[in-house]
Design an enzyme around this catalytic site. Structure first.
Site, PDB file in Angstrom:
ATOM      1  N   ASP A  72       0.879  -1.185   0.000  1.00  0.00           N
ATOM      2  CA  ASP A  72       0.000   0.000   0.000  1.00  0.00           C
ATOM      3  C   ASP A  72       0.907   1.223   0.000  1.00  0.00           C
ATOM      4  OD1 ASP A  72      -2.349   1.623   0.273  1.00  0.00           O
ATOM      5  OD2 ASP A  72      -1.982   1.788   2.418  1.00  0.00           O
ATOM      6  N   SER A  73       0.312   2.399  -0.166  1.00  0.00           N
ATOM      7  CA  SER A  73       1.090   3.630  -0.054  1.00  0.00           C
ATOM      8  C   SER A  73       1.597   3.822   1.378  1.00  0.00           C
ATOM      9  CB  SER A  73       0.230   4.828  -0.448  1.00  0.00           C
ATOM     10  OG  SER A  73      -0.871   4.939   0.445  1.00  0.00           O
ATOM     11  N   TYR A  99      -0.770   8.360  -2.276  1.00  0.00           N
ATOM     12  CA  TYR A  99      -0.800   8.095  -3.719  1.00  0.00           C
ATOM     13  C   TYR A  99      -1.960   8.856  -4.390  1.00  0.00           C
ATOM     14  CZ  TYR A  99       2.328   3.911  -3.826  1.00  0.00           C
ATOM     15  OH  TYR A  99       3.389   3.034  -3.792  1.00  0.00           O
ATOM     16  N   GLY A 100      -2.943   9.275  -3.564  1.00  0.00           N
ATOM     17  CA  GLY A 100      -4.239   9.759  -4.072  1.00  0.00           C
ATOM     18  C   GLY A 100      -4.195  10.701  -5.260  1.00  0.00           C
ATOM     19  N   CYS A 115      -4.569  -1.415  -1.968  1.00  0.00           N
ATOM     20  CA  CYS A 115      -4.715   0.022  -2.171  1.00  0.00           C
ATOM     21  C   CYS A 115      -5.626   0.209  -3.385  1.00  0.00           C
ATOM     22  CB  CYS A 115      -3.327   0.613  -2.442  1.00  0.00           C
ATOM     23  SG  CYS A 115      -3.347   2.350  -2.900  1.00  0.00           S
ATOM     24  N   ASN A 116      -6.739   0.880  -3.182  1.00  0.00           N
ATOM     25  CA  ASN A 116      -7.680   1.094  -4.293  1.00  0.00           C
ATOM     26  C   ASN A 116      -7.057   1.951  -5.383  1.00  0.00           C
ATOM     27  OD1 ASN A 116     -10.787   0.379  -3.248  1.00  0.00           O
ATOM     28  ND2 ASN A 116      -9.331   0.779  -1.614  1.00  0.00           N
ATOM     29  N   THR A 117      -6.313   2.976  -4.979  1.00  0.00           N
ATOM     30  CA  THR A 117      -5.719   3.912  -5.935  1.00  0.00           C
ATOM     31  C   THR A 117      -4.699   3.177  -6.809  1.00  0.00           C
ATOM     32  OG1 THR A 117      -5.875   5.492  -4.113  1.00  0.00           O
ATOM     33  CG2 THR A 117      -4.710   6.222  -6.077  1.00  0.00           C
ATOM     34  N   GLU A 175      -2.059   7.936   8.972  1.00  0.00           N
ATOM     35  CA  GLU A 175      -0.593   7.833   9.016  1.00  0.00           C
ATOM     36  C   GLU A 175      -0.029   8.498  10.288  1.00  0.00           C
ATOM     37  OE1 GLU A 175       1.351   6.013   7.114  1.00  0.00           O
ATOM     38  OE2 GLU A 175      -0.265   5.386   5.783  1.00  0.00           O
ATOM     39  N   CYS A 178     -11.056   3.251   0.183  1.00  0.00           N
ATOM     40  CA  CYS A 178      -9.617   3.443   0.414  1.00  0.00           C
ATOM     41  C   CYS A 178      -9.271   2.632   1.651  1.00  0.00           C
ATOM     42  CB  CYS A 178      -9.313   4.923   0.631  1.00  0.00           C
ATOM     43  SG  CYS A 178      -7.641   5.238   1.269  1.00  0.00           S
ATOM     44  N   THR A 179      -8.172   1.903   1.590  1.00  0.00           N
ATOM     45  CA  THR A 179      -7.863   0.962   2.671  1.00  0.00           C
ATOM     46  C   THR A 179      -7.442   1.651   3.970  1.00  0.00           C
ATOM     47  OG1 THR A 179      -5.631   0.705   1.758  1.00  0.00           O
ATOM     48  CG2 THR A 179      -7.281  -0.928   1.119  1.00  0.00           C
TER      49      THR A 179
HETATM   50  N1  DGL Z   1      -4.800   3.264   0.884  1.00  0.00           N
HETATM   51  C1  DGL Z   1      -4.874   3.747  -0.435  1.00  0.00           C
HETATM   52  C2  DGL Z   1      -6.142   3.437  -1.165  1.00  0.00           C
HETATM   53  O1  DGL Z   1      -6.751   2.438  -0.865  1.00  0.00           O
HETATM   54  C3  DGL Z   1      -4.091   4.948  -0.845  1.00  0.00           C
HETATM   55  C4  DGL Z   1      -4.367   6.221  -0.172  1.00  0.00           C
HETATM   56  C5  DGL Z   1      -3.375   7.258  -0.613  1.00  0.00           C
HETATM   57  O2  DGL Z   1      -2.179   7.004  -0.518  1.00  0.00           O
HETATM   58  O3  DGL Z   1      -3.811   8.318  -1.066  1.00  0.00           O
HETATM   59  O4  DGL Z   1      -6.544   4.128  -2.069  1.00  0.00           O
END
Ligand code: DGL
Length: 262
Positions: free
Chosen positions: A8-9, A40-41, A71-73, A149, A181-182
């Site tokens: 994940d990020s 990562y968003g 991570c969804n992104t 975070e 988002c996780t």
């Molecule tokens: N946890 C991530 C997700 O599921 C990334 C969130 C991020 O880094 O912006 O999208």
């Protein structure tokens, strides 16, 4: 038992790790948090794909039989490329629009996710498949990743930040909210408190854990001699991953945490 790579990020993917570990307590895990590049968003799909490629390679060279892009992104940006480039099975995350559409009573579902997820064609196609039956309202969980975070899960500031993105969905009549988002499941207690008991939140992590079990079973991997345990690695400082990992209610008896730039 199997070796499972998860990335994940940052620490958000630990909400997915928690579910997989409950299902496969004897597996060995390599969890990589890309904290140096978190969030990562709003980053480009090309940048995210480059990171996912490097991290997946590292986990697979370390013995991973399967990779979970927790991570969804990152899933939206890169999972098809990763599946073409590597031979191990990949499992990704997707906002759980289908179960939300099936479960809503008000006919309005809310989706909370990052900017990258909400504009990706993967999500837009899923949303459009259900938009004749239900109204879908969306909001970026602005500042949510930073709260998690920083380990700020229940302060007045956290409540205010969560409320600013959640309230518009509730005001639009959503009775079912998809956590796209996780990182967001770590803010669930505050979200449920703001929304009230009648609002249902959907976290896709249990479904992803079931998918991982199925894939390992189908691919016949899963019974090497590796010792069970978890290697937690981060491209940034160790404190965020350590804090969230220590909050998980799954046993974390054999684990190590270290920084490793990739
Ligand atoms: N946890 C991530 C997700 O599921 C990334 C969130 C991020 O880094 O912006 O999208």
């Amino acid at each position: 038992m199997a070796v499972i790579g998860i990335m994940d990020s940052g620490s958000g993917g630990l909400s997915v790790y928690r579910e997989i570990r409950r299902s496969l307590p004897e597996a060995r895990f390599i969890y990589y948090a890309d904290n140096a590049n978190c969030p990562y968003g709003e980053k480009s799909p090309e940048f995210i794909t480059g990171r996912c490629r490097a991290i997946s390679r590292f986990c697979i060279e370390g013995g991973a039989d399967a990779m979970v892009i927790a991570c969804n992104t990152a899933t939206a940006a890169s999972i098809s490329t990763l599946r073409q480039e590597f031979s191990v099975p990949f499992v990704g995350m997707e906002p759980a629009v289908k179960p939300a559409a099936l479960g809503t009573r008000s006919g309005v579902i809310g989706v909370l996710a990052t900017a990258g997820t909400l504009k990706a064609s993967k999500y837009l196609n899923t949303r459009d498949a259900y938009s004749d039956d239900v109204t879908v309202v969306e909001h970026i969980g602005k500042g949510f990743v930073e709260l998690v975070e920083n380990g700020d899960l229940c302060s007045p500031h956290a409540r205010e930040t969560v409320s600013a993105s959640l309230t518009p969905l509730l005001e639009a009549g959503a009775d079912t909210i998809v956590l796209g988002c996780t990182h967001y499941p770590f803010l669930l207690p505050i979200m449920q408190d703001i929304a009230g008991e009648d609002i249902q939140f959907i976290d896709p992590a249990p479904a992803v854990a079931r998918q991982v079990c199925k894939i390992l079973d189908l691919s016949g991997t899963g019974y090497s001699d590796s010792y069970p345990g978890t290697d937690l690695l981060t491209s940034g400082p160790e404190d965020s991953v350590r804090r969230i990992f220590n909050m998980l209610d799954c046993p974390g008896d054999r684990y190590s945490i270290s920084s490793k730039a990739l």
